[in-house]
Design a protein around this motif. Sequence first.
Motif, PDB file in Angstrom:
ATOM      1  N   MET A   1       0.821  -1.199   0.000  1.00 43.41           N
ATOM      2  CA  MET A   1       0.000   0.000   0.000  1.00 43.41           C
ATOM      3  C   MET A   1       0.867   1.265   0.000  1.00 43.41           C
ATOM      4  O   MET A   1       0.517   2.265  -0.634  1.00 43.41           O
TER       5      MET A   1
ATOM      6  N   LEU B   1       1.977   1.680  -3.616  1.00 39.25           N
ATOM      7  CA  LEU B   1       0.911   2.189  -4.467  1.00 39.25           C
ATOM      8  C   LEU B   1       0.632   3.667  -4.178  1.00 39.25           C
ATOM      9  O   LEU B   1       0.317   4.437  -5.095  1.00 39.25           O
ATOM     10  N   MET B   2       0.746   4.060  -2.922  1.00 43.61           N
ATOM     11  CA  MET B   2       0.543   5.464  -2.580  1.00 43.61           C
ATOM     12  C   MET B   2       1.609   6.338  -3.245  1.00 43.61           C
ATOM     13  O   MET B   2       1.312   7.412  -3.805  1.00 43.61           O
TER      14      MET B   2
ATOM     15  N   LEU C   1      -6.627   3.900  -4.129  1.00 38.73           N
ATOM     16  CA  LEU C   1      -5.794   2.798  -3.642  1.00 38.73           C
ATOM     17  C   LEU C   1      -6.596   1.508  -3.518  1.00 38.73           C
ATOM     18  O   LEU C   1      -6.135   0.430  -3.913  1.00 38.73           O
TER      19      LEU C   1
END
Length: 399
Positions: free
Chosen positions: A188, A191-192, A226
Amino acid sequence: MAATVTSPTVSALVDPALHADGDPHELWRWMREFAPVHRHEAGELPAFWSLTRYEDIRAVYRDPATYSSARGVLLRPARLGDDPGGGLTLALSDPPRHKQLRSLMADWFSTRSVRALEDTVRDATRRVLARAVERGVCDFVQDIAGPLSLSVICGIIGVPGRDHDTVYRWCEEAFAAHTSLAAHPQLMEYLMELLYARMAEPADDLLSSLVNGTVHGELLPEHEILLNCENLIGATENGRLALIGGMLAFLQHPGQWRRLAADRALLPGTVEEILRHTSSATHSMRTATRPHTLRGRRIEEGDRVVLWLPSANRDEAVFNDPYRFDIARRPNRHIALASGEHFCIGSTLARAEMRILFSELLDSGCSVEQAGPVTRVRSIAVNGPAALPVRLTPKRRMP
């Protein structure tokens, strides 16, 4: 198949051990005949209704006004409550929001876009097969289907090729732990960072479409972007399980492999039969929005309704000789990829991956043999091999 169950323990349906080590189809067959709409009382899981007949499951898919996806589409322990992604992602939203979210992504999965990707998929397929041949014995799950499926969706989202192996490793860690990809901190965080990069400099990828697209005239919040990316990456588990299940079906039915090798015109139908036969998504869930009656059973507003897809795709009322793997099956109206509003957005891509993989295997002339025992996924959400050792032997050259 074993003889018809006479006194089944229906509660076993939510035991992952049954799906990994037993035969849930035996139980589903009994339920289709004697308990097609069955209520399971609350325990670790909340109370829910099981549907096992094709006609009922297809009808639920096609009635989002009565059966909502917004509170979650998979059974979760009661202590966890509703899915926190409810209403925020493509999978967990109802019309009209679902349609608007879908419009932001649909072009990336259209027939035209998938055709444009086919050379890329073919090159990736050849690379993983070449590495597998070099190894001799490999795991079809970890060495072929998994990397191939993940690499394709990462390319669409906009993950640079140099990072595909790392993202694959993180996904495998989450899948092995039976946790959501959203719970994997490194994935995560990555992806951020990618999201912020696209905000600063958009590219020709799906992530940029989500960053710059609007729903009801408003940009999507960062956490929704996200979650939608996580949802798309997570969906590759179903795609790869179909690829793996297809290979296992051919190993178990070598006559069907020889039949396909002799007549490539059977390939489109072969893909559909693999999807039906594997039905890698074990269940999908909806929540009733109004009280109603289904086959004489009273379903109340707020009740959870679980659709057992492998059961629907073995329904004797729809499929002739449903337990037979037949690459020439006609007709084949399976619902392995859902139906209605939530028909799998990646269906064209999944079919292309399958068609290319098996075409390349045939073209390579390699023989494929099982090289060890198969282990199956321990889950009630997805099903298929967790490990499938195979030996790929290249075609010998004549002296």
